[in-house]
Design an enzyme around this catalytic site. Structure first.
Site, PDB file in Angstrom:
ATOM      1  N   GLU A  76      37.728  42.165  47.823  1.00 54.69           N
ATOM      2  CA  GLU A  76      36.734  43.229  47.683  1.00 54.69           C
ATOM      3  C   GLU A  76      36.996  44.352  48.687  1.00 54.69           C
ATOM      4  OE1 GLU A  76      34.901  43.165  45.156  1.00 54.69           O
ATOM      5  OE2 GLU A  76      33.364  41.615  45.140  1.00 54.69           O
ATOM      6  N   ASP A 111      42.088  33.141  41.436  1.00 49.70           N
ATOM      7  CA  ASP A 111      40.807  32.906  42.094  1.00 49.70           C
ATOM      8  C   ASP A 111      39.944  31.916  41.335  1.00 49.70           C
ATOM      9  OD1 ASP A 111      40.427  34.674  40.001  1.00 49.70           O
ATOM     10  OD2 ASP A 111      39.937  36.373  41.264  1.00 49.70           O
ATOM     11  N   HIS A 169      38.735  46.044  43.149  1.00 49.96           N
ATOM     12  CA  HIS A 169      39.186  44.759  43.711  1.00 49.96           C
ATOM     13  C   HIS A 169      40.336  44.203  42.879  1.00 49.96           C
ATOM     14  CE1 HIS A 169      35.860  42.489  41.262  1.00 49.96           C
ATOM     15  NE2 HIS A 169      36.986  42.391  40.617  1.00 49.96           N
ATOM     16  N   ASN A 181      35.299  48.374  41.240  1.00 54.26           N
ATOM     17  CA  ASN A 181      35.395  48.824  42.635  1.00 54.26           C
ATOM     18  C   ASN A 181      36.816  48.671  43.180  1.00 54.26           C
ATOM     19  OD1 ASN A 181      35.699  46.096  43.058  1.00 54.26           O
ATOM     20  ND2 ASN A 181      33.875  45.817  44.314  1.00 54.26           N
TER      21      ASN A 181
HETATM   22  C1  F6R Z   1      39.878  37.583  37.757  1.00 53.56           C
HETATM   23  C2  F6R Z   1      40.042  38.554  38.825  1.00 53.56           C
HETATM   24  C3  F6R Z   1      39.272  39.826  38.869  1.00 53.56           C
HETATM   25  C4  F6R Z   1      39.206  40.531  37.515  1.00 53.56           C
HETATM   26  C5  F6R Z   1      38.390  41.809  37.627  1.00 53.56           C
HETATM   27  C6  F6R Z   1      38.281  42.528  36.298  1.00 53.56           C
HETATM   28  O1  F6R Z   1      40.720  36.457  37.951  1.00 53.56           O
HETATM   29  O2  F6R Z   1      40.795  38.286  39.697  1.00 53.56           O
HETATM   30  O3  F6R Z   1      39.886  40.678  39.800  1.00 53.56           O
HETATM   31  O4  F6R Z   1      40.507  40.809  37.082  1.00 53.56           O
HETATM   32  O5  F6R Z   1      37.113  41.520  38.100  1.00 53.56           O
HETATM   33  O6  F6R Z   1      37.524  41.753  35.424  1.00 53.56           O
HETATM   34  P1  F6R Z   1      37.377  42.153  33.892  1.00 53.56           P
HETATM   35  O7  F6R Z   1      38.721  41.959  33.279  1.00 53.56           O
HETATM   36  O8  F6R Z   1      36.380  41.170  33.338  1.00 53.56           O
HETATM   37  O9  F6R Z   1      36.923  43.557  33.843  1.00 53.56           O
END
Ligand code: F6R
Length: 242
Positions: free
Chosen positions: A143, A67, A138, A136
């Site tokens: 989401e 992403d 995702h 959450n």
């Molecule tokens: C990042 C991504 C997100 C993160 C998620 C957890 O490329 O796709 O899904 O993996 O938001 O983020 P952290 O590791 O910062 O808790």
């Protein structure tokens, strides 16, 4: 779904790097699916160390990131382009042309998304996709929603995600409200999936991934339908599994 519980963040990071390294040793032209966020930083550090010791060669490796924020220039220090170069690409011998990150600056975002999926399809799919998980649940920026979205798409980030990501920005107002993300189908096209989770804040999302119903309200829950998924999590993220 296999679950590997590690003592702490460092052990999780080391195991994850060992798995990526084995993949690249087995197939030197591996296609790696990569994630950003705080969770994989330790894994990237370990991979850079292994590269410096001459243990891995990235010269034939190709990568696809999950992403990118929408309308955040590449040179913005919060962009995922910047993150990946700072944490991994600038320190290894990957070829520039083998790096793929969605271009959130493309004015024609639909074309950008379609081209991204086509590039993944054309190359024969990702060999191993690294995922983090949101509080959450995702994955990528898929989401909680009324339906799973198959392809790479533009997404409105949830308030909770904007709030979680604000820790990296000067102010919550600076956090982009939209992102381009691989869809669930794009992620599922990967041959193997390795999800990393660390810390108690992820414990509920991990529990719901493993034991909850499959529902688009818990995007990671769909991983149960993929036939080669490993969760590499630390003890804190595993607290609700026992
Ligand atoms: C990042 C991504 C997100 C993160 C998620 C957890 O490329 O796709 O899904 O993996 O938001 O983020 P952290 O590791 O910062 O808790």
């Amino acid at each position: 779904m296999r679950i590997l519980v590690c003592k702490n963040y460092d052990e999780m990071s080391k195991k994850a790097a060992q798995i990526i390294s084995s993949q690249v040793i087995l197939k030197s032209d591996s296609i790696l699916g990569l994630a950003t966020g705080s969770t994989p930083i330790g894994m990237y550090k370990n991979l850079v160390d292994m590269y410096n010791k001459g243990e891995i060669d990235f010269s034939e490796v190709k990568t696809f990131n999950l992403d990118e924020y929408y309308q955040l220039p590449k040179d913005n220090i919060q962009s995922y382009y910047y993150f990946m170069h700072k944490n991994l690409f600038n320190h290894i011998n990957i070829k520039k042309e083998n790096i793929n990150i969605p271009n959130g600056m493309n004015k024609d975002v639909e074309i950008e998304c379609a081209n991204y999926d086509e590039a993944i399809r054309k190359i024969g799919g990702v060999d191993i996709q690294v995922l983090g998980i949101g509080n959450n649940a995702h994955i990528g920026f898929n989401e909680p929603n009324d339906a799973f979205i198959k392809n790479t798409h533009l997404v409105d980030l949830k308030e909770s995600t904007i709030e979680a990501n604000s820790r990296f920005f000067d102010s919550i107002d600076d956090v982009p409200k939209k992102a381009v993300t691989m869809g669930i189908g794009s992620i599922f096209a990967s041959k193997k999936i390795m999800l990393l989770a660390s810390g108690e804040g992820k414990a509920e999302a991990v529990y719901n991934t493993v034991y909850g119903d499959v529902t688009p309200q818990v995007p990671s829950s769909i991983l149960k339908f993929h036939n080669d998924v490993i969760l590499i999590i630390d003890e804190a993220a595993a607290t609700k599994l026992n």
